[in-house]
Design a protein around this motif. Structure first.
Motif, PDB file in Angstrom:
ATOM      1  N   LEU A 157      11.893 -30.120 -26.524  1.00 14.89           N
ATOM      2  CA  LEU A 157      12.867 -31.013 -25.892  1.00 14.89           C
ATOM      3  C   LEU A 157      13.404 -32.049 -26.862  1.00 14.89           C
ATOM      4  O   LEU A 157      14.523 -32.536 -26.708  1.00 14.89           O
ATOM      5  N   THR A 158      12.618 -32.414 -27.862  1.00 20.16           N
ATOM      6  CA  THR A 158      13.041 -33.408 -28.843  1.00 20.16           C
ATOM      7  C   THR A 158      12.260 -33.225 -30.140  1.00 20.16           C
ATOM      8  O   THR A 158      11.151 -32.680 -30.136  1.00 20.16           O
ATOM      9  N   GLN A 159      12.838 -33.682 -31.237  1.00 15.38           N
ATOM     10  CA  GLN A 159      12.165 -33.638 -32.538  1.00 15.38           C
ATOM     11  C   GLN A 159      11.595 -34.997 -32.933  1.00 15.38           C
ATOM     12  O   GLN A 159      10.885 -35.114 -33.922  1.00 15.38           O
ATOM     13  N   ASP A 160      11.903 -36.021 -32.162  1.00 15.63           N
ATOM     14  CA  ASP A 160      11.440 -37.377 -32.440  1.00 15.63           C
ATOM     15  C   ASP A 160       9.967 -37.516 -32.053  1.00 15.63           C
ATOM     16  O   ASP A 160       9.609 -37.309 -30.896  1.00 15.63           O
ATOM     17  N   ALA A 184       1.134 -28.816 -25.161  1.00 13.81           N
ATOM     18  CA  ALA A 184       0.509 -28.602 -26.471  1.00 13.81           C
ATOM     19  C   ALA A 184       1.511 -28.802 -27.603  1.00 13.81           C
ATOM     20  O   ALA A 184       1.193 -29.420 -28.631  1.00 13.81           O
ATOM     21  N   ASP A 185       2.730 -28.313 -27.415  1.00 16.75           N
ATOM     22  CA  ASP A 185       3.760 -28.441 -28.449  1.00 16.75           C
ATOM     23  C   ASP A 185       4.193 -29.887 -28.638  1.00 16.75           C
ATOM     24  O   ASP A 185       4.616 -30.274 -29.736  1.00 16.75           O
ATOM     25  N   ALA A 186       4.106 -30.691 -27.570  1.00 15.50           N
ATOM     26  CA  ALA A 186       4.498 -32.102 -27.673  1.00 15.50           C
ATOM     27  C   ALA A 186       3.575 -32.869 -28.617  1.00 15.50           C
ATOM     28  O   ALA A 186       3.959 -33.911 -29.163  1.00 15.50           O
ATOM     29  N   LEU A 187       2.351 -32.346 -28.829  1.00 12.10           N
ATOM     30  CA  LEU A 187       1.388 -32.983 -29.732  1.00 12.10           C
ATOM     31  C   LEU A 187       1.288 -32.275 -31.080  1.00 12.10           C
ATOM     32  O   LEU A 187       0.499 -32.681 -31.935  1.00 12.10           O
TER      33      LEU A 187
END
Length: 310
Positions: A15-18, A81-84
């Motif tokens: 959803l975001t790269q930040d 998991a991908d958010a971390l």
């Protein structure tokens, strides 16, 4: 699974790269996913152990909640998991598995919503024949047919995905694997496959939504002959059903009934029907349904009394 060409893994852009926004994504969607699992499990347990919720409507609601948990679980754990993670890598086999699961449980949700509409139609328009038409054996057969239909749909979707050759970029501009974002990476003319996608997923979504809206219109029209109390109770149930249908089918139709183009809002729309709708369904069906709320309270009192006796 057969791997096409040279690509053995994909990288999900999410959803975001930040990094800071990714932490917010993790917290927000952890709350949503936890609420989805807890809320739908509460409905499943309540229907399973409550004698007052033995009607066909709650039989189908049981499977809608089950489909909600499975549908959300095919997406949310990976998203969390991908958010971390710094690098959001998913294997080719893992990607194809996600496509299969996403369409299996999403299609099951569609079919269960149709069965719930059929149940309401028979209950309101043919009340005298309702116990015969919607007896338990018929309901079980309908659910089995819904699982079979969902499986056939998923097989068709995975067959299309496996035909796509990937020989170049492996960056998926999405938070999950689905046919629409995968079509952008395929090193072939995807016009025919997109046409098949629209004729499969698109037709299922559009025709199901149209069928449901027609059935609800017929039901609302027939309510003129009911008593004021009967109309009030029926309208309360129908409002919940119609709300769920619009929330689910609106984004679904937007995603699967168009040419292979992408819009800035695609991810937000996908989040709404893959994460948002399974989270909202338990709230809609419990807050607007006195029978479910009373059954939950009764089970909670029984649990508290049994714990106190220990």
């Amino acid at each position: 699974m057969h791997q096409n060409k040279s690509v053995t893994e994909f990288i999900l852009l999410g959803l975001t790269q930040d990094p800071e926004k990714q932490k917010m994504v993790f917290i927000i969607f952890l709350v949503f996913y936890s609420g989805t699992v807890v809320g739908n499990l509460l409905i499943i347990v309540t229907i399973k152990f409550s004698r007052s919720l033995g009607s066909p409507m709650y039989f189908f609601l049981f499977y809608l909640s089950l489909a909600d948990i499975c549908f959300s679980s095919s997406i949310a754990p990976r998203l969390l998991a991908d958010a971390l993670s710094a690098k959001k890598v998913i294997s080719y086999n893992g990607c194809m598995t996600q496509v299969f699961a996403l369409h299996l449980f999403g299609c099951m949700e569609i079919f269960v919503l149709i069965l719930m509409a059929v149940d309401r139609y028979v209950a309101i328009c043919k009340p005298l024949r309702y116990p015969v038409i919607m007896r338990r054996q018929v309901c079980i057969i309908l659910i089995v047919l819904a699982w079979i239909g969902s499986f056939i749909h998923s097989i068709a979707q995975i067959a299309l995905a496996l035909k796509l050759p990937f020989c170049g970029p492996n960056l998926i501009d999405h938070y999950c694997c689905d046919l629409q974002p995968l079509l952008k990476l395929a090193c072939m003319d995807t016009y025919v496959i997109n046409l098949l996608l629209v004729s499969n997923s698109g037709v299922i979504c559009s025709s199901s939504f149209l069928l449901l809206m027609i059935s609800y219109f017929v039901i609302l029209h027939s309510l003129r002959n009911h008593s004021a109390e009967g109309r009030k109770k029926a309208l309360s149930t129908l409002t919940s059903h119609i709300t769920v249908v619009i929330l689910f089918f609106g984004p679904c139709i937007f995603m699967y009934t168009r040419p292979p183009t992408t819009f800035p809002m695609d991810k937000l729309v996908a989040v709404f029907y893959t994460i948002g709708t399974p989270f909202l369904n338990p709230l809609i069906y419990t807050l607007r349904n006195a029978e479910v709320k009373n059954a939950v309270r009764k089970l909670w009192r029984i649990k508290i009394s049994s714990e106190s006796k220990r």
